[in-house]
Design a protein around this motif. Structure first.
Motif, PDB file in Angstrom:
ATOM      1  N   VAL A   1      -3.227   5.799   3.349  1.00 52.84           N
ATOM      2  CA  VAL A   1      -3.006   5.474   1.944  1.00 52.84           C
ATOM      3  C   VAL A   1      -2.662   6.773   1.240  1.00 52.84           C
ATOM      4  O   VAL A   1      -3.379   7.767   1.364  1.00 52.84           O
ATOM      5  CB  VAL A   1      -4.263   4.859   1.308  1.00 52.84           C
TER       6      VAL A   1
ATOM      7  N   THR B   1       3.816   0.380   2.515  1.00 55.58           N
ATOM      8  CA  THR B   1       3.584  -0.508   3.645  1.00 55.58           C
ATOM      9  C   THR B   1       3.308  -1.878   3.042  1.00 55.58           C
ATOM     10  O   THR B   1       2.423  -2.026   2.198  1.00 55.58           O
ATOM     11  CB  THR B   1       2.381  -0.038   4.486  1.00 55.58           C
TER      12      THR B   1
ATOM     13  N   SER C   1       1.973   4.595   1.007  1.00 63.20           N
ATOM     14  CA  SER C   1       1.518   5.211   2.251  1.00 63.20           C
ATOM     15  C   SER C   1       2.328   6.440   2.627  1.00 63.20           C
ATOM     16  O   SER C   1       3.444   6.653   2.159  1.00 63.20           O
ATOM     17  CB  SER C   1       1.562   4.184   3.379  1.00 63.20           C
TER      18      SER C   1
ATOM     19  N   ILE D   1       0.849  -1.177   0.000  1.00 69.69           N
ATOM     20  CA  ILE D   1       0.000   0.000   0.000  1.00 69.69           C
ATOM     21  C   ILE D   1       0.895   1.240   0.000  1.00 69.69           C
ATOM     22  O   ILE D   1       1.675   1.434   0.938  1.00 69.69           O
ATOM     23  CB  ILE D   1      -0.924   0.015   1.235  1.00 69.69           C
TER      24      ILE D   1
ATOM     25  N   VAL E   1      -4.003   2.761   6.388  1.00 66.93           N
ATOM     26  CA  VAL E   1      -3.465   1.556   5.748  1.00 66.93           C
ATOM     27  C   VAL E   1      -4.164   0.323   6.289  1.00 66.93           C
ATOM     28  O   VAL E   1      -4.591  -0.554   5.540  1.00 66.93           O
ATOM     29  CB  VAL E   1      -1.933   1.481   5.970  1.00 66.93           C
TER      30      VAL E   1
ATOM     31  N   GLU F   1       4.154  -6.514   9.254  1.00 67.24           N
ATOM     32  CA  GLU F   1       4.084  -5.216   8.595  1.00 67.24           C
ATOM     33  C   GLU F   1       5.500  -4.698   8.407  1.00 67.24           C
ATOM     34  O   GLU F   1       6.283  -4.665   9.351  1.00 67.24           O
ATOM     35  CB  GLU F   1       3.281  -4.243   9.456  1.00 67.24           C
TER      36      GLU F   1
END
Length: 122
Positions: free
Chosen positions: A12, A23, A7, A5, A91, A36
């Protein structure tokens, strides 16, 4: 499975090519987020097309984004990464929406270069 994603500060990023980081979330076989990580893209072209092979090498299979140009979409899809556009929010929320199957993609393509000339076809 891994999803990426674009980020910025836990949200986002509205545009793939201008994100401060990606991410990367690892999902287990039950589709729970188990890891993560953050990937800082290299400097250079705002379209970030040079990051696509890196994401593919990391095993990313899905990219959830705010928006991006068609060139970036093409490169991602050619590398086996499914693209969902139109995501917004945190996110974690966006990832959970995708996992639940409630995140829908829009097919709008960003045509602006946002002052970054020379990127070619976004």
């Amino acid at each position: 499975m891994k999803i990426a994603i674009p980020s910025r500060q836990g949200l986002v990023d509205e545009h793939f090519g201008h994100c401060e980081a990606f991410t990367i979330l690892t999902l287990d076989e039950t589709r729970q987020i188990v890891k993560e990580e953050f990937l800082t893209p290299p400097p250079g072209c705002g379209c970030k097309s040079n990051i696509v092979p890196v994401l593919a090498d990391l095993g990313v299979k899905v990219l959830l984004a705010g928006n991006m140009g068609q060139g970036a979409v093409n490169k991602l899809e050619e590398s086996g990464i499914a693209v969902f556009r139109g995501a917004s929010g945190t996110v974690r929320t966006v990832a959970e929406q995708w996992i639940a199957g409630t995140l829908t993609t829009n097919n709008e393509i960003c045509a602006a270069h946002h002052g970054h000339e020379g990127c070619g076809n976004h």
